[in-house]
Write an enzyme that holds these catalytic residues in place. Structure first.
Site, PDB file in Angstrom:
ATOM      1  N   GLN A   1       0.848  -1.179   0.000  1.00  0.00           N
ATOM      2  CA  GLN A   1       0.000   0.000   0.000  1.00  0.00           C
ATOM      3  C   GLN A   1       0.890   1.238   0.000  1.00  0.00           C
ATOM      4  OE1 GLN A   1      -2.207   1.903   3.501  1.00  0.00           O
ATOM      5  NE2 GLN A   1      -3.823   0.630   2.578  1.00  0.00           N
TER       6      GLN A   1
ATOM      7  N   TYR B   1      -6.527  10.657   4.508  1.00  0.00           N
ATOM      8  CA  TYR B   1      -5.129  10.845   4.177  1.00  0.00           C
ATOM      9  C   TYR B   1      -5.079  11.869   3.034  1.00  0.00           C
ATOM     10  CZ  TYR B   1      -3.498   7.015   7.166  1.00  0.00           C
ATOM     11  OH  TYR B   1      -3.178   6.228   8.238  1.00  0.00           O
TER      12      TYR B   1
ATOM     13  N   ALA C   1      -8.833  -8.373   7.232  1.00  0.00           N
ATOM     14  CA  ALA C   1      -7.659  -7.972   8.010  1.00  0.00           C
ATOM     15  C   ALA C   1      -7.735  -8.546   9.419  1.00  0.00           C
ATOM     16  CB  ALA C   1      -7.532  -6.460   8.037  1.00  0.00           C
TER      17      ALA C   1
END
Length: 293
Positions: A21, A91, A266
């Protein structure tokens, strides 16, 4: 690069593929810990670093785009099979999509086409940098999860832009804001006490007062983003990866049956690393994760 190469080699030796990522934290970055002034669409105060983020100018946007290109090439050289570009959680690229954080009046702000320009530029640059030898996906917020943030209607338009640009092999759908509403992504129990303990001493008293408002509690349920994600599935032809609340085999199968090409996991795998192998072998159906965060 050598350290990353050792990592990808170890993953390949176990029969799996590796994805990296790549992202820029932007206004989420803690400037007091990394000693670099954080960037944002406009000047704003960041309580994590107790200082103001810099409003990104044309030079910053060009520099960051070039940094994404270099990072992508580094990952390919290190043996990664796929790249995920982070356009979520407020972000840097995600913060430009947010009407609350992006109040610019130049070509990078205003309309959804302008607010999406930076993210589209980065995706196009990364694809050009790595060619077609690796898969490129992007993690996109469906909604920011707070008043004044990115709406699902605008996000679907961003997804349509990205699909038309042709730089992505698949889209990963997420939501929430690391700045304004982080628990929107995770659901389940809010770890207020544990989170507060990680903060610098001077932030802890204030967090004890407002922590419950910052870390909202959302009841956990399997496939908690499915209903929102269905709207993207109906609007797009490109492959979509369903994320959020997938810890049981029946949930993964439900996502695939709804038209999603992949599911992302995850916490379930962190809790039970062998779960996917058990699903394949027919020896297990759930991870046992209790979603305590």
């Amino acid at each position: 690069r050598d350290g990353l190469r050792r990592l990808t080699t170890a993953i390949h030796d176990e029969g799996a593929l590796a994805q990296a990522q790549i992202g820029h934290a932007g206004p989420v970055a803690n400037a007091s810990s990394n000693q670099a002034r954080s960037l944002a669409p406009g000047r704003m105060f960041n309580p994590l670093g107790m200082r103001f983020a810099k409003a990104a100018d044309e030079y910053d946007i060009a520099r960051v785009t070039s940094d994404y290109e270099r990072a992508a090439k580094l990952c390919v050289d290190a043996g990664f099979d796929s790249l995920e570009i982070h356009i979520g959680h407020n972000y840097l690229l995600s913060s430009f999509l947010s009407p609350k954080f992006n109040r610019r009046t130049d070509r990078w702000g205003g309309s959804i086409e302008n607010r999406a320009r930076f993210a589209r530029q980065v995706v196009t640059a990364v694809r050009a940098a790595v060619g077609t030898d690796v898969a490129v996906t992007a993690k996109l917020n469906m909604v920011d999860g707070y008043r004044g943030g990115l709406t699902i209607e605008d996000s679907i338009q961003v997804a349509r832009f990205l699909e038309a640009d042709g730089g992505l092999d698949a889209l990963v759908l997420t939501g929430g804001s690391s700045l304004a509403n982080p628990m929107y992504l995770f659901k389940g129990a809010a770890p207020t006490r544990d989170f507060g303990a990680t903060l610098p001493w001077y932030l802890r008293p204030g967090f004890r007062l407002v922590g419950d408002r910052f870390l909202h509690t959302y009841p956990y349920e399997e496939a908690y983003f499915l209903d929102q994600a269905r709207q993207f599935r109906a609007a797009l032809d490109m492959p979509i990866i369903l994320l959020g609340g997938i810890s049981e085999l029946a949930t993964a199968e439900r996502g695939l049956a709804a038209g999603f090409e992949f599911v992302a996991m995850a916490r379930a795998i962190l809790h039970h690393p062998d779960i996917v192998n058990e699903w394949a072998a027919g020896t297990g159906t759930t991870s046992g994760c209790i979603h305590c965060n």
